[in-house]
Design a protein around this motif. Sequence first.
Motif, PDB file in Angstrom:
ATOM      1  N   LYS A  42     -14.245  -4.771  -3.438  1.00 54.24           N
ATOM      2  CA  LYS A  42     -12.937  -4.340  -2.990  1.00 54.24           C
ATOM      3  C   LYS A  42     -13.369  -2.768  -2.838  1.00 54.24           C
ATOM      4  O   LYS A  42     -14.035  -1.991  -3.467  1.00 54.24           O
ATOM      5  CB  LYS A  42     -11.941  -4.225  -4.323  1.00 54.24           C
ATOM      6  CG  LYS A  42     -11.640  -5.724  -4.662  1.00 54.24           C
ATOM      7  CD  LYS A  42     -10.271  -5.435  -5.725  1.00 54.24           C
ATOM      8  CE  LYS A  42     -10.759  -4.772  -6.811  1.00 54.24           C
ATOM      9  NZ  LYS A  42      -9.518  -4.883  -7.860  1.00 54.24           N
ATOM     10  N   TYR A  43     -12.886  -1.928  -1.679  1.00 53.45           N
ATOM     11  CA  TYR A  43     -13.111  -0.798  -1.076  1.00 53.45           C
ATOM     12  C   TYR A  43     -11.705  -0.043  -0.698  1.00 53.45           C
ATOM     13  O   TYR A  43     -10.736  -0.790  -0.305  1.00 53.45           O
ATOM     14  CB  TYR A  43     -13.751  -0.995   0.220  1.00 53.45           C
ATOM     15  CG  TYR A  43     -15.217  -1.769   0.258  1.00 53.45           C
ATOM     16  CD1 TYR A  43     -16.549  -0.974  -0.374  1.00 53.45           C
ATOM     17  CD2 TYR A  43     -15.193  -2.942   0.597  1.00 53.45           C
ATOM     18  CE1 TYR A  43     -17.540  -1.700  -0.427  1.00 53.45           C
ATOM     19  CE2 TYR A  43     -16.585  -3.559   0.439  1.00 53.45           C
ATOM     20  CZ  TYR A  43     -17.751  -2.690  -0.039  1.00 53.45           C
ATOM     21  OH  TYR A  43     -18.814  -3.285  -0.197  1.00 53.45           O
ATOM     22  N   VAL A  44     -11.948   1.217  -0.897  1.00 52.25           N
ATOM     23  CA  VAL A  44     -10.661   2.076  -0.653  1.00 52.25           C
ATOM     24  C   VAL A  44     -11.448   2.878   0.609  1.00 52.25           C
ATOM     25  O   VAL A  44     -12.492   3.489   0.467  1.00 52.25           O
ATOM     26  CB  VAL A  44     -10.154   2.971  -1.581  1.00 52.25           C
ATOM     27  CG1 VAL A  44      -9.362   4.036  -1.161  1.00 52.25           C
ATOM     28  CG2 VAL A  44      -9.794   2.373  -2.780  1.00 52.25           C
ATOM     29  N   LEU A  45     -10.943   2.816   1.829  1.00 52.37           N
ATOM     30  CA  LEU A  45     -11.582   3.081   3.028  1.00 52.37           C
ATOM     31  C   LEU A  45     -11.350   4.634   3.135  1.00 52.37           C
ATOM     32  O   LEU A  45     -10.363   5.503   2.864  1.00 52.37           O
ATOM     33  CB  LEU A  45     -10.955   2.378   4.133  1.00 52.37           C
ATOM     34  CG  LEU A  45     -11.245   0.991   4.273  1.00 52.37           C
ATOM     35  CD1 LEU A  45     -10.673   0.220   5.364  1.00 52.37           C
ATOM     36  CD2 LEU A  45     -12.693   0.577   4.040  1.00 52.37           C
ATOM     37  N   SER A  46     -12.145   5.193   3.850  1.00 60.67           N
ATOM     38  CA  SER A  46     -12.140   6.697   4.306  1.00 60.67           C
ATOM     39  C   SER A  46     -11.008   6.990   5.221  1.00 60.67           C
ATOM     40  O   SER A  46     -10.577   6.101   6.010  1.00 60.67           O
ATOM     41  CB  SER A  46     -13.477   7.046   5.084  1.00 60.67           C
ATOM     42  OG  SER A  46     -13.431   8.183   5.762  1.00 60.67           O
ATOM     43  N   GLY A  47     -10.102   7.914   4.892  1.00 57.95           N
ATOM     44  CA  GLY A  47      -8.916   8.217   5.405  1.00 57.95           C
ATOM     45  C   GLY A  47      -7.925   7.938   4.850  1.00 57.95           C
ATOM     46  O   GLY A  47      -6.784   8.072   5.364  1.00 57.95           O
ATOM     47  N   SER A  48      -7.877   7.224   3.555  1.00 55.28           N
ATOM     48  CA  SER A  48      -6.846   6.542   2.777  1.00 55.28           C
ATOM     49  C   SER A  48      -6.202   7.861   2.235  1.00 55.28           C
ATOM     50  O   SER A  48      -6.838   8.942   1.679  1.00 55.28           O
ATOM     51  CB  SER A  48      -7.420   5.802   1.826  1.00 55.28           C
ATOM     52  OG  SER A  48      -7.819   4.579   2.497  1.00 55.28           O
ATOM     53  N   LEU A  49      -4.915   7.901   2.100  1.00 56.86           N
ATOM     54  CA  LEU A  49      -4.155   8.731   1.390  1.00 56.86           C
ATOM     55  C   LEU A  49      -4.199   8.437  -0.149  1.00 56.86           C
ATOM     56  O   LEU A  49      -4.056   7.166  -0.655  1.00 56.86           O
ATOM     57  CB  LEU A  49      -2.633   8.795   1.970  1.00 56.86           C
ATOM     58  CG  LEU A  49      -2.442   9.027   3.417  1.00 56.86           C
ATOM     59  CD1 LEU A  49      -0.985   8.870   3.534  1.00 56.86           C
ATOM     60  CD2 LEU A  49      -2.740  10.512   3.621  1.00 56.86           C
TER      61      LEU A  49
END
Length: 124
Positions: A42-49
């Motif tokens: 599970k990843y939270v991507l670059s550019g996420s708020l």
Amino acid sequence: MNFSRMTYDNDMEILYSAANLVTFSGTVLAANVTEGDEHGKKYVLSGSLIDKDGNVVKQTGATGSETLSTVPVGILYKTVDVTNGDAPGSFIVEGYLRADRVLDGFADKVITAIKAALPNIKFR
């Protein structure tokens, strides 16, 4: 010989310019991240708020009445792996970012709310 093919993804460059970039460290919460890749990561991507508690801010509501799930305080600078739980991340709070990469997919009304919540981030 055994060969296997692996596909690697790189972080999308979200900076328009590194000038005046200000980041703060914080914790990215894994609780509300449901999407995983084919390997179960599970990843939270670059550019996420990201909001003040470390949750990912998403667009909610039907077409024409879109809103944000919470108020963002920063934008995630680099992708974070939250497979094994909460993880540290770097949040951009001031600088010049690419609008075509960070604001892509958001409704006009939501983009206005994002710009109001993050006044020190300039989108180009």
